[in-house]
Design an enzyme around this catalytic site. Structure first.
Site, PDB file in Angstrom:
ATOM      1  N   CYS A 160      11.850  38.921  14.234  1.00 39.12           N
ATOM      2  CA  CYS A 160      12.063  37.524  12.847  1.00 39.12           C
ATOM      3  C   CYS A 160      12.404  36.230  13.453  1.00 39.12           C
ATOM      4  CB  CYS A 160      13.449  38.446  13.041  1.00 39.12           C
ATOM      5  SG  CYS A 160      12.360  40.247  11.605  1.00 39.12           S
ATOM      6  N   HIS A 293      20.105  34.094   7.639  1.00 41.55           N
ATOM      7  CA  HIS A 293      19.171  34.362   8.007  1.00 41.55           C
ATOM      8  C   HIS A 293      19.179  36.438   6.825  1.00 41.55           C
ATOM      9  CE1 HIS A 293      16.093  36.876   9.500  1.00 41.55           C
ATOM     10  NE2 HIS A 293      17.187  38.338  11.129  1.00 41.55           N
ATOM     11  N   HIS A 330      12.502  40.850   3.414  1.00 38.01           N
ATOM     12  CA  HIS A 330      12.374  39.929   4.545  1.00 38.01           C
ATOM     13  C   HIS A 330      11.225  39.564   5.386  1.00 38.01           C
ATOM     14  CE1 HIS A 330      13.559  39.177   9.146  1.00 38.01           C
ATOM     15  NE2 HIS A 330      14.048  40.048   9.307  1.00 38.01           N
TER      16      HIS A 330
END
Length: 402
Positions: A160, A293, A330
């Site tokens: 990620c 995040h 996400h």
């Protein structure tokens, strides 16, 4: 601290669940209009149960917009990437003699085609031309051919944090004199493999994700692509290109704690943010907004929150922060790029975007994100991207008018 050697951002493009281009993404952020909803395109048994941030355009239409023949093997990640990259490079002459690199990030690659056609490969030739599209690097090679980039082409896949690391590599190569320009960013489409994987880890919520909320229960996955065009600030000025913003700092560290979890004190996140500040030559007090995040998983938000407290000293000193993943989901390898675009938008429009679905602060932290659109003076934005394997990256963006 030393004066920062900044990198100019002269173009950007984005497509996500909240918009098909940068402008429509910004409008959704401004109006707090999320793109999380039921699964429409992905063929999965989880349809009707799990929520995702899906781009509501079928592959055939994406290919048509790009004028790609229907019989050519372009997977969804690549199609999304090309739309975003085409927007980012609009009005920029990539054949002007400047050394141009393409650094693209992905984790899904061509997996969506592989899982769809795998059994068919064994009995029919109809879809076998998709077999070479499976590796992550193939997507980047297709992008390079489409855009006409030949000087440097590579792929980053670090979970990620992938797109943040692609942006970082582009900046470092420009500063080292290896490139004059870099097209950097990332792309990932939804796939059964990723939805099943995160669900099996028991970090996929049954409802809407709630970043930094005490009662958060997991993430929603999304799909997106976003790309920035970077140049050394001096050539950008000489060519009369007005920078949208500057990439003034970046940092990367490895938490070295667990394959999927972050350490409780957020060591990797802390070190990445600390390094980004050092590269930019800024104190923590100079940061006006943090695009966190913020995956809304119990582990990530606690660890990132602890890292923020370590960097800024106490709850009162943490600047306004929010996670925009409640808008897009996400987006895995694309997250660092789509949120880089959001960070630049924050600087351009002097706006901090809302952290949606928040109601109760995490008891162990006491930190409260920004929950409504806030218009305020913003000169420096810190954007965090943390991935499996301990990959922690932070990017620092600065206003073109500071």
């Amino acid at each position: 601290m030393n004066a920062p050697a900044r990198i100019a951002i002269i173009g950007m493009g984005a497509i996500s669940a909240i918009g098909e281009d940068v402008s429509s993404n910004h409008q959704s952020l401004r109006t707090s209009s999320p793109g999380i909803g039921p699964i429409r395109h992905l063929d999965t048994p989880h349809r009707g149960r799990l929520l995702v941030g899906e781009v509501d355009i079928a592959n055939d239409e994406l290919a048509e917009r790009l004028e790609i023949p229907a019989n050519e093997a372009y997977t969804r990640s690549t199609l999304l990437a090309l739309l975003a990259a085409r927007e980012a490079t609009a009005g920029i002459d990539l054949g002007d003699g400047n050394r141009t690199g393409l650094i693209s990030a992905t984790t899904v690659g061509g997996m969506d085609a592989t899982e769809r056609y795998y059994d068919d490969y064994l009995v029919s030739e109809t879809h076998r031309h998709f077999i070479p599209t499976h590796p992550c690097g193939y997507s980047t090679e297709q992008m390079a051919r489409y855009l006409g980039v030949t000087d440097f082409v590579t792929t980053i896949s670090t979970a990620c944090s992938s797109a943040a690391n692609a942006i970082m590599l582009g900046a470092r190569m420009i500063r080292a004199g290896l490139l004059d320009r870099a097209i950097v960013g990332g792309t990932d489409c939804l796939s059964r493999f990723t939805v099943n994987g995160f669900n099996s880890l028991m970090i996929y919520t049954d409802g809407y994700c709630r970043p930094f909320d005490e009662h958060r229960s997991g993430l929603n996955l999304g799909e997106a692509a976003a790309y920035l065009v970077l140049e050394r600030s001096e050539p950008a000025a000489r060519q009369s290109k007005t920078p949208m913003a500057y990439l003034s700092g970046y940092g990367h560290a490895n938490d070295a704690f667990h394959q999927t979890a972050s350490s409780e004190d957020g060591e990797g996140a802390y070190l990445a943010m600390k390094q980004a500040l050092e590269v930019a030559g800024l104190e923590a007090s100079a940061i006006d907004y943090i695009n966190a995040h913020g995956t809304a998983t119990p582990n990530n938000d606690l660890a990132e929150g602890q890292a923020l407290l370590r960097i800024f000293g106490n709850v009162q000193s943490i600047p306004p922060f929010s996670s925009t993943k409640a808008f897009t989901g996400h987006t895995l390898a694309a997250a660092g790029a789509i949120e880089a675009v959001f960070s630049v938008l924050a600087l351009q429009h002097q706006e901090i975007f809302a952290n949606l679905n928040f109601s109760h602060p995490i008891a162990a932290l006491g930190i409260v994100p920004q929950t409504t659109l806030l218009s305020t003076a913003i000169n420096h934005v810190l954007s965090n991207s943390f991935g499996f394997g301990g990959n922690c990256s932070s990017l620092l963006f600065s206003s073109a008018h500071d």
